[in-house]
Design a protein around this motif. Structure first.
Motif, PDB file in Angstrom:
ATOM      1  N   TRP A  45     -39.659 -11.970 -14.424  1.00 27.58           N
ATOM      2  CA  TRP A  45     -39.715 -12.841 -13.250  1.00 27.58           C
ATOM      3  C   TRP A  45     -39.997 -12.018 -11.988  1.00 27.58           C
ATOM      4  CZ3 TRP A  45     -36.979 -13.331  -8.675  1.00 27.58           C
ATOM      5  CH2 TRP A  45     -37.053 -14.573  -8.022  1.00 27.58           C
ATOM      6  N   LEU A  46     -39.297 -10.881 -11.916  1.00 29.22           N
ATOM      7  CA  LEU A  46     -39.428 -10.027 -10.740  1.00 29.22           C
ATOM      8  C   LEU A  46     -40.823  -9.412 -10.661  1.00 29.22           C
ATOM      9  CD1 LEU A  46     -37.585  -9.120  -8.462  1.00 29.22           C
ATOM     10  CD2 LEU A  46     -36.844  -7.213  -9.897  1.00 29.22           C
ATOM     11  N   ILE A  81     -37.281   1.404  -1.534  1.00 27.36           N
ATOM     12  CA  ILE A  81     -36.258   0.397  -1.215  1.00 27.36           C
ATOM     13  C   ILE A  81     -35.731  -0.089  -2.560  1.00 27.36           C
ATOM     14  CG2 ILE A  81     -35.759  -1.836  -0.166  1.00 27.36           C
ATOM     15  CD1 ILE A  81     -38.189  -1.426   1.632  1.00 27.36           C
ATOM     16  N   GLY A  82     -34.455   0.087  -2.803  1.00 28.72           N
ATOM     17  CA  GLY A  82     -33.985  -0.286  -4.128  1.00 28.72           C
ATOM     18  C   GLY A  82     -32.556  -0.743  -4.183  1.00 28.72           C
ATOM     19  N   GLY A  99     -30.359  -6.475  -2.608  1.00 22.90           N
ATOM     20  CA  GLY A  99     -31.148  -5.338  -2.117  1.00 22.90           C
ATOM     21  C   GLY A  99     -32.556  -5.308  -2.695  1.00 22.90           C
ATOM     22  N   VAL A 100     -32.670  -5.684  -3.969  1.00 20.55           N
ATOM     23  CA  VAL A 100     -33.979  -5.685  -4.624  1.00 20.55           C
ATOM     24  C   VAL A 100     -34.842  -6.824  -4.068  1.00 20.55           C
ATOM     25  CG1 VAL A 100     -35.190  -5.960  -6.822  1.00 20.55           C
ATOM     26  CG2 VAL A 100     -33.041  -4.653  -6.728  1.00 20.55           C
ATOM     27  N   LEU A 101     -34.283  -8.033  -4.063  1.00 17.74           N
ATOM     28  CA  LEU A 101     -35.081  -9.192  -3.629  1.00 17.74           C
ATOM     29  C   LEU A 101     -35.376  -9.134  -2.128  1.00 17.74           C
ATOM     30  CD1 LEU A 101     -33.634 -12.059  -5.846  1.00 17.74           C
ATOM     31  CD2 LEU A 101     -35.654 -10.655  -6.186  1.00 17.74           C
ATOM     32  N   VAL A 123     -40.603  -0.745  -4.137  1.00 11.98           N
ATOM     33  CA  VAL A 123     -39.349  -1.467  -4.363  1.00 11.98           C
ATOM     34  C   VAL A 123     -38.895  -1.180  -5.794  1.00 11.98           C
ATOM     35  CG1 VAL A 123     -38.210  -3.714  -4.406  1.00 11.98           C
ATOM     36  CG2 VAL A 123     -39.992  -3.253  -2.715  1.00 11.98           C
ATOM     37  N   LEU A 124     -37.658  -0.721  -5.927  1.00 16.08           N
ATOM     38  CA  LEU A 124     -37.132  -0.287  -7.218  1.00 16.08           C
ATOM     39  C   LEU A 124     -35.999  -1.207  -7.673  1.00 16.08           C
ATOM     40  CD1 LEU A 124     -38.630   2.212  -6.074  1.00 16.08           C
ATOM     41  CD2 LEU A 124     -36.869   3.638  -7.044  1.00 16.08           C
ATOM     42  N   ALA A 125     -36.146  -1.733  -8.881  1.00 17.31           N
ATOM     43  CA  ALA A 125     -35.073  -2.553  -9.465  1.00 17.31           C
ATOM     44  C   ALA A 125     -34.436  -1.758 -10.597  1.00 17.31           C
ATOM     45  CB  ALA A 125     -35.635  -3.873  -9.971  1.00 17.31           C
TER      46      ALA A 125
END
Ligand SMILES: [Zn+2]
Length: 412
Positions: A45-46, A81-82, A99-101, A123-125
């Motif tokens: 989804w992400l 950004i993670g 933080g991720v979204l 962006v890091l998940a």
């Protein structure tokens, strides 16, 4: 045909957080364990959200989903950004996920305006911050920093599934985790937005705060040895009661922690042996968890506590054994990045407020690679690791605005 303005970014973010909470391993609750089916769905989804926001997306060998938004030209060093998308069991929807979204939403906003910055944004998940499934933690963020502990993939979960096998089945590769490590010259900074998970911002009446450091922790197991005896026959003045000695020690620990700001000490477990209603406890065991933003402050407190415990043991004629069981250094946030966050907060008309983080975060692992900074967002009642976790759309809007404003002022 009428055209509608795009939803306000913060409202869209809150809706996404609600939707994202649907990816759970448990019916009717949010439980998203590392490398689980729900983690897989969340990543899929992400991946779509990141792609829509103009990012190129890949899963690294440690199962961190990385979306990259190029700067004014391709290949520039990146601001990372993670945060994490795994959760505890029966979690709230904001811890980590926010933080991720928020990072994805910030990039979507830049992309919508066709705005490019003098650096890339990634962006890091991360998948493993909570350490719930395997007896390891921070696997994704440590892989980025190049500090994964040897043997981390040989451990198994409670069903006997090996970490390495689960990672491989997920699309990662334990043998290639070293390739996930970033080179310091490719990374400008790591930023993490996170709910505070504590009550301080709420009590200050502030939507956001700048984190100064992630507290380091030391933990000890304490064993107090006295003399067991008959609860009816041994006179009070002749006793060597291990539990009353432990009780006095616990109060001394609390007093020491109260004596200075930002230091916290917790006795979270206690046990009296043999543990019978009519027996004077001959042995007592308890644990100490000690945290502070500065390692020197924490270590001085540990010394003072040790001296106090020795004194109590001597006076009560009991033995004392102190066994260190855990130590993690504090991670300092970068002064320049902290000032940049504080300036953006001030420009938003809000009093910039600084506070340490009592909880651990992925930023701890990244701090060995690059300058890090964190922005905390107020959460209702300080409640976290609980379905009642709650933030307001207004606070989310402030956090997003501050992040975007801060990014626009950063110099590569
Ligand atoms: Zn978290």
């Amino acid at each position: 045909m009428t055209t509608h303005p795009p939803p306000a970014p913060a409202a869209a973010l809150m809706q996404q957080l609600a939707d994202f909470a649907g990816f759970s391993d448990e019916e009717g609750a949010l439980t998203r364990l590392y490398l689980s089916p729900a983690h897989r769905e969340a990543v899929a989804w992400l991946r779509d959200r990141m792609t829509e926001a103009g990012m190129s997306v890949r899963l690294d060998p440690a199962a961190t989903l990385i979306g990259r938004y190029e700067g004014t030209r391709p290949g520039l060093p990146a601001v990372l950004i993670g945060s994490h998308i795994d959760t505890v069991r029966n979690a709230g929807r904001y811890d980590g996920n926010f933080g991720v979204l928020a990072g994805v939403q910030a990039v979507a906003e830049l992309n919508r305006r066709g705005e490019r910055l003098p650096f890339a944004i990634e962006v890091l998940a991360f998948g493993d911050e909570e350490g719930v499934r395997f007896p390891v933690t921070l696997t994704g963020s440590r892989a980025i920093a190049g500090t994964v502990t040897p043997g981390a993939f040989d451990v198994a979960d409670r069903d006997g599934v090996r970490h390495g096998d689960a990672l491989r089945a997920f699309g990662g590769d334990p043998d290639r985790v070293g390739e996930a490590a970033k080179r310091p010259e490719d990374v400008l900074a790591y930023l993490e937005l996170h709910i505070e998970q504590g009550p301080v911002l709420e009590s200050e009446g502030l939507p956001v705060g700048v984190v100064t450091a992630i507290n380091g922790a030391r933990r000890f197991r304490i064993t107090v040895g006295g003399m067991a005896g008959h609860a009816g026959t041994v006179p009070m003045e002749m006793r060597r009661d291990a539990l009353t000695a432990a009780a006095e020690m616990i109060l001394a620990i609390e007093r020491r922690a109260l004596a200075e700001p930002d230091l916290v000490a917790t006795v979270g477990t206690i046990e009296a042996l043999p543990g019978a209603v009519n027996v004077i406890p001959g042995r007592a065991r308890f644990t100490i968890d000690l945290r502070a933003p500065q390692d020197s402050q924490r270590d001085k407190a540990a010394e003072d506590i040790r001296a106090a415990l020795d004194g109590i043991a001597a006076y009560r004629r009991v033995t004392l054994a102190v066994e260190p069981i855990h130590a993690a250094p504090a991670a300092q946030c970068d002064p320049t990045l902290m000032d940049a966050f504080a300036a953006a907060i001030e420009r938003a008309g809000i009093r910039p407020f600084r506070l340490p983080s009592g909880a651990g975060h992925d930023a701890m692992a990244l701090a060995t690679l690059c300058p890090v900074a964190m922005l905390f967002v107020r959460c209702k009642g300080g409640v976290s690791h609980n379905p009642a976790e709650s933030i307001t759309v207004d606070d989310a809007a402030v956090a997003l605005d501050v992040l975007l404003d801060m990014l626009r002022t950063l110099k590569p």
